[in-house]
Design a protein around this motif. Sequence first.
Motif, PDB file in Angstrom:
ATOM      1  N   GLN A  75      26.167  43.238  -1.313  1.00 37.76           N
ATOM      2  CA  GLN A  75      26.889  41.984  -1.178  1.00 37.76           C
ATOM      3  C   GLN A  75      28.373  42.258  -1.009  1.00 37.76           C
ATOM      4  O   GLN A  75      28.884  43.248  -1.520  1.00 37.76           O
ATOM      5  CB  GLN A  75      26.677  41.112  -2.421  1.00 37.76           C
ATOM      6  N   GLU A  77      30.527  40.118  -2.147  1.00 34.80           N
ATOM      7  CA  GLU A  77      31.112  39.602  -3.377  1.00 34.80           C
ATOM      8  C   GLU A  77      31.201  40.707  -4.426  1.00 34.80           C
ATOM      9  O   GLU A  77      30.259  41.464  -4.600  1.00 34.80           O
ATOM     10  CB  GLU A  77      30.280  38.466  -3.956  1.00 34.80           C
ATOM     11  N   HIS A 124      20.324  36.753   3.128  1.00 39.70           N
ATOM     12  CA  HIS A 124      21.322  35.789   2.713  1.00 39.70           C
ATOM     13  C   HIS A 124      21.433  35.871   1.191  1.00 39.70           C
ATOM     14  O   HIS A 124      20.568  36.453   0.524  1.00 39.70           O
ATOM     15  CB  HIS A 124      20.948  34.380   3.155  1.00 39.70           C
ATOM     16  N   ARG A 145      37.021  31.895   0.503  1.00 37.38           N
ATOM     17  CA  ARG A 145      36.220  32.725   1.407  1.00 37.38           C
ATOM     18  C   ARG A 145      36.264  32.201   2.834  1.00 37.38           C
ATOM     19  O   ARG A 145      36.256  32.984   3.794  1.00 37.38           O
ATOM     20  CB  ARG A 145      34.773  32.787   0.919  1.00 37.38           C
ATOM     21  N   LEU A 150      34.372  34.050   6.536  1.00 39.73           N
ATOM     22  CA  LEU A 150      33.032  34.418   6.103  1.00 39.73           C
ATOM     23  C   LEU A 150      32.072  33.245   6.314  1.00 39.73           C
ATOM     24  O   LEU A 150      32.415  32.096   6.034  1.00 39.73           O
ATOM     25  CB  LEU A 150      33.044  34.835   4.630  1.00 39.73           C
ATOM     26  N   MET A 152      29.191  30.847   5.513  1.00 39.52           N
ATOM     27  CA  MET A 152      28.503  30.401   4.307  1.00 39.52           C
ATOM     28  C   MET A 152      28.319  28.893   4.354  1.00 39.52           C
ATOM     29  O   MET A 152      28.875  28.197   5.213  1.00 39.52           O
ATOM     30  CB  MET A 152      29.273  30.813   3.056  1.00 39.52           C
ATOM     31  N   SER A 174      25.572  32.356   1.188  1.00 37.77           N
ATOM     32  CA  SER A 174      26.275  33.272   2.085  1.00 37.77           C
ATOM     33  C   SER A 174      25.320  33.906   3.081  1.00 37.77           C
ATOM     34  O   SER A 174      24.193  34.270   2.730  1.00 37.77           O
ATOM     35  CB  SER A 174      26.972  34.369   1.279  1.00 37.77           C
ATOM     36  N   HIS A 175      25.802  34.079   4.308  1.00 30.25           N
ATOM     37  CA  HIS A 175      24.978  34.651   5.364  1.00 30.25           C
ATOM     38  C   HIS A 175      25.163  36.162   5.507  1.00 30.25           C
ATOM     39  O   HIS A 175      24.517  36.775   6.349  1.00 30.25           O
ATOM     40  CB  HIS A 175      25.300  33.967   6.699  1.00 30.25           C
ATOM     41  N   THR A 176      26.044  36.737   4.708  1.00 29.08           N
ATOM     42  CA  THR A 176      26.333  38.167   4.812  1.00 29.08           C
ATOM     43  C   THR A 176      25.887  38.876   3.541  1.00 29.08           C
ATOM     44  O   THR A 176      26.569  38.836   2.512  1.00 29.08           O
ATOM     45  CB  THR A 176      27.837  38.402   5.032  1.00 29.08           C
TER      46      THR A 176
END
Length: 403
Positions: A75, A77, A124, A145, A150, A152, A174-176
Motif C-alpha cells: 500500500q 499509505e 484496491h 491525497r 491519487l 480513490m 483506494s485504487h492503488t
Amino acid sequence: MDLQSGYPYSLIRNGLPYNYPWLEQDIRTHVAVIGGGVSGALTAYALTKAGIPCVVADARTIGLGSTAASTSLLQYEIDTRLSELREKVGIRNANRAYELCAASIGELEAICKALRFPHFERKHSLYLASYRKDVKKLSEELEARRELGLKMEWWDAATIKAKMGFDAPAAIYSHTAAQTDAYMLTHALHQHNIKHGASVFDRTAVVDIDFRPRSVVLKTSQGHQVTARYLVIATGYEVLQYIKTPLLKLTSTYAVASEPNHAQEQWYQDCLIWETKSPYLYLRTTSDHRVLIGGRDEPFYNPRRRDKLIHRKAKDLEKDLRKKFPELRFHPEFKWTGTFGATEDGLPFIGAFAPMPHTFFALGFGGNGITFSQIAANIITDLVQGKKNPDAAIFSFNRKTGN
C-alpha cells in the motif's frame, strides 16, 4: 533477535525452496549487504541491475527473519496519515513520501514481471473509519491525497453497507494497492541476482566490522572476511545491534490464515481492508482462496510473552472477522506472530549514518516495509554510484520537521 514464531503461511506452504552456501573463504566485492530478507534482496537486485558487484550475507537461513512473517500487503499509505505526516515532516516531504510509496508499487510490479514471479496481484484498498469521531480526519485525509492525484473514492455508510455488508461510518476506497508473497519474492530476487553475478550466503553471521579509510571489512563467525568498498545494512529490526540510538518502538503483532474457501470472491473485489484505530485490523485474501487477518498488536518485544499469546490472539482476530463477515466461511489453519517496529513519524530510515563510514542503511520499518524497501533500494544504488538522490533527505537519520 527472535523475530517470528508459529506457522507463517508462506513458509509452511513453500518450505525452503532454495539452498544457499555459507561463506567458506575470504572474498572481495564492491558492496556487501548484511541481511538477506526482502530489504536486502531488493537492494541487491537494484545494485546488480546497475552492474555493481555485491555480496549478501545473512546470519539465518534466507527468509526466516521478519520476511517469513510478512503478510505482504503493498500500500502507498503508511502508518501515519498524509494529513498528519505533513505536520510532522512538512508538506513537501510528506507529499513526496506518499508519491514514492505509490510509485514503488508499480516498480515492484515491473520487477515481478521481469522475474516472471507469479505472486503479485493488483488490488484496491479500503481504509475504514473505525468510529464516527474518525470521519472528519478521514475526510481531511481524502482531500490531502486528492491533491497528489491519487485515484480513490469516498464511501459513506450506505455505500459500505451495500458493497461490503457491514456497518462503518465512512471509508476511503483506494485504487492503488497490491499484494505479493514477500518470502517467495525474496528467493526469486536472490536467484535472479546470483545468475547475474551476485553472491548470497546464509548461516553467515557478521561478528565484527572494521572500518578502514576506503573500505569496510566484515569478519564472520566462521573466521572469514568480506572486504567491500561499501556496506549496506538491511537487517530490519535487528539494526539495534549497530545503532544504539533509539530509532523505533518494537511491537508484537499476530496473524491467522484460514483454510481454502473456494468462493470466487470473499467480499467486494477481495480488496485489502484496514482501519483508522490503533492498533488496526487488516484483512486480505490469498491466491489459493484463503482469508488472512492480522493485527491485535501488543506494545512490547518479549518473545516468550509474545508467543504465549498466539492462540488467544488468533481467537480474537477471528472474532474481529466475524463482526464484519458473520457468514464468511473461516476455519483457521495457520497462526503466527512476529516482531515489527514503528518510527515516530512512520517513515523508514534510509542512507548514511555518520558514525559508520562507507555504510548505508535500508531500514523499511512500519506496516508497509516492502514498499519502503523498494524506495531504499533505489536511493542506496544512487548513493553507491556517487549520485545525489533528491529524495534521500526525506528518510535520512538526521531529518527534521518543517514546511
